[in-house]
Design an enzyme around this catalytic site. Structure first.
Site, mmCIF file in Angstrom:
data_model
loop_
_atom_site.group_PDB
_atom_site.id
_atom_site.type_symbol
_atom_site.label_atom_id
_atom_site.label_comp_id
_atom_site.label_asym_id
_atom_site.label_seq_id
_atom_site.Cartn_x
_atom_site.Cartn_y
_atom_site.Cartn_z
ATOM 1 N N PRO A 26 7.482 2.696 -4.254
ATOM 2 C CA PRO A 26 8.467 1.756 -4.790
ATOM 3 C C PRO A 26 7.851 0.976 -5.950
ATOM 4 O O PRO A 26 6.727 0.482 -5.842
ATOM 5 C CB PRO A 26 8.757 0.826 -3.609
ATOM 6 C CG PRO A 26 8.250 1.558 -2.406
ATOM 7 C CD PRO A 26 7.105 2.391 -2.872
ATOM 8 N N ALA A 28 9.087 -2.013 -8.796
ATOM 9 C CA ALA A 28 10.163 -2.904 -9.235
ATOM 10 C C ALA A 28 10.591 -2.574 -10.649
ATOM 11 O O ALA A 28 9.769 -2.430 -11.559
ATOM 12 C CB ALA A 28 9.695 -4.352 -9.166
ATOM 13 N N CYS A 111 2.590 -6.319 -1.721
ATOM 14 C CA CYS A 111 2.868 -6.990 -2.986
ATOM 15 C C CYS A 111 1.812 -8.058 -3.281
ATOM 16 O O CYS A 111 1.608 -8.966 -2.465
ATOM 17 C CB CYS A 111 4.254 -7.634 -2.957
ATOM 18 S SG CYS A 111 4.682 -8.463 -4.502
ATOM 19 N N ASN A 213 -2.823 5.803 -1.342
ATOM 20 C CA ASN A 213 -2.214 5.360 -2.590
ATOM 21 C C ASN A 213 -3.289 4.711 -3.459
ATOM 22 O O ASN A 213 -4.121 3.965 -2.958
ATOM 23 C CB ASN A 213 -1.096 4.357 -2.276
ATOM 24 C CG ASN A 213 -0.426 3.767 -3.511
ATOM 25 O OD1 ASN A 213 -0.070 2.605 -3.520
ATOM 26 N ND2 ASN A 213 -0.245 4.541 -4.548
ATOM 27 N N GLY A 237 2.338 6.119 -7.630
ATOM 28 C CA GLY A 237 3.023 5.033 -8.311
ATOM 29 C C GLY A 237 2.909 5.170 -9.813
ATOM 30 O O GLY A 237 3.584 5.966 -10.448
ATOM 31 N N ARG A 238 1.990 4.412 -10.422
ATOM 32 C CA ARG A 238 1.896 4.330 -11.877
ATOM 33 C C ARG A 238 1.630 5.679 -12.552
ATOM 34 O O ARG A 238 1.961 5.864 -13.727
ATOM 35 C CB ARG A 238 0.806 3.329 -12.263
ATOM 36 C CG ARG A 238 1.129 1.886 -11.876
ATOM 37 C CD ARG A 238 -0.043 0.970 -12.150
ATOM 38 N NE ARG A 238 -1.203 1.324 -11.324
ATOM 39 C CZ ARG A 238 -2.467 1.064 -11.652
ATOM 40 N NH1 ARG A 238 -2.747 0.473 -12.805
ATOM 41 N NH2 ARG A 238 -3.450 1.404 -10.849
#
Length: 391
Positions: A26, A28, A111, A213, A237-238
């Site tokens: 996920p 944002a 987060c 991750n 992710g990135r």
């Protein structure tokens, strides 16, 4: 050039079986329906929504209710929830189950953003071990047949690590899997992820899958992580920012059939024309998602530098793409590119997205003095549940 490959290892998360052990993290403002659909078109795996704030879902915030919608092509459907109050999170889970919004739910305990951690949320919360366990227990109970997973960080900083205790607590509470971003909150996105910590968690949590991750910039990185840590799957992710076709390469690297992956076991030939087509498709999907051409074209602007990193794209075209307000403008600008320009190699590789520097994590006063939560902190913590979902 061919990819490093690994033996095919399907991943089972509760009743969900994935042919490819890959999860889209996920992010944002990034992993909305448009981006998830685009990634699926190239590869396979589990594609998770932007972070959804449990309080906003319970209160049926308009933005949140739009973010939890999935396109009919998305299956399985996955939503990540964020919160600090066991009852509110459980109620949000019940809404998702009762109204059939998803097939899988993930809880965010990773987060590192100061506005969240300074009120005890996100990566700060697992330090309060009893509260963490209660949240997972109540969420699992509310989820019923839906698999519920946990994503977390190593801890607050190197002197306050929580990932082993939290991993075992999540396992005991009935979570279907745990995922570890192998950095502390204080590291934010800087430096290098500690893959050894993923291996430690895999040894500590033995009855459910452990996902790794951090610093997966290529399919080769994913294969190395699984070989080094023995984790059951990877969370990306990135590394996929401006490179949605990475999921095709991942599928191929993990033994998916050619029909499942984009290039049948080979590195994508990412000419400038190939990249331009992916960018244009992303813009179109954003327009469909927002049901507003101007809004969709404004949203794609943040992706320009990621897609065209290292490519011979002039400043005037980059500026134009970063200010375009219609698909026609985007088409005109992309039409000026040399579509035959080859993949630029190292110039397009490596880290993408935010990194920053290590910094002291913002925490509530006296947060680290005890692993128990004081009753007086409950009201303060509710402020960690930001009003809008998505970050």
């Amino acid at each position: 050039m061919t990819l490093a490959t690994a033996t095919a290892r399907p991943l089972r998360i509760g009743p969900i079986e994935l042919d490819v052990p890959v999860v889209l993290a996920p992010m944002a403002g990034i992993t909305n329906t448009a981006f998830r659909r685009l990634c699926r078109e190239y590869g396979a795996g589990l594609y998770v929504s932007e972070m959804i704030t449990s309080r906003a879902l319970v209160e049926r915030n308009e933005t949140t209710m739009r973010l939890i919608r999935h396109h009919e092509s998305e299956t399985p459907r996955s939503i990540q929830l964020f919160g600090v109050d066991p009852k509110t999170i459980a109620e949000a889970v019940r809404i998702i189950v009762a109204e059939d919004h998803a097939d899988h739910i993930d809880l965010n305990f990773g987060c590192p953003v100061p506005k969240v951690t300074r009120r005890g949320g996100g990566a700060a919360l697992p330090w309060k071990s009893r509260l963490f366990a209660e949240i997972v227990q109540q969420a699992v109970k509310a989820a019923g047949p839906l698999p519920l997973t946990v994503k977390m960080r190593k801890g607050i900083d190197r002197d306050h690590l929580t990932f082993l205790d939290a991993g075992r607590a999540a396992e005991d509470a009935g979570a279907a899997a745990v995922a570890l971003h192998a950095r502390t909150a204080s590291e934010f996105y800087s430096g290098f992820a500690d893959w050894n910590a993923i291996g430690e968690l895999k040894q500590a949590v033995t009855s459910i899958p452990v996902l790794g991750n951090g610093d997966i910039w290529s399919a080769d990185d994913a294969v190395r992580m699984m070989e080094q840590t023995d984790c059951d799957g990877v969370v990306v992710g990135r590394g996929c920012l401006g490179r949605p076709w990475l999921f095709g390469e991942l599928a191929a690297a993990f033994g998916a059939s050619p029909s499942t992956s984009s290039e049948g076991g080979r590195v994508v030939d990412a000419t400038l024309g190939f990249v331009a087509d992916a960018f244009r498709r992303h813009a179109q999907l954003l327009v469909e998602f927002f049901e507003d051409e101007d809004r969709g074209c404004r949203d794609i602007r943040k992706h320009v530098s990621w897609y065209f990193k290292g490519y011979p794209v002039g400043g005037d075209i980059r500026t134009g793409l970063a200010t375009a307000s219609s698909l026609a403008e985007i088409d005109e600008l992309l039409g000026r590119l040399d579509r035959s320009a080859p993949y630029p190699g190292a110039d397009a590789e490596g880290q993408r997205g935010r990194a920053g520097h290590p910094k002291r994590t913002a925490l509530p006063d006296k947060w680290l003095e005890s692993r128990e939560i004081e009753s007086s902190a409950s009201e303060m913590m509710r402020g960690a549940e930001i009003e809008n979902s998505g970050g």
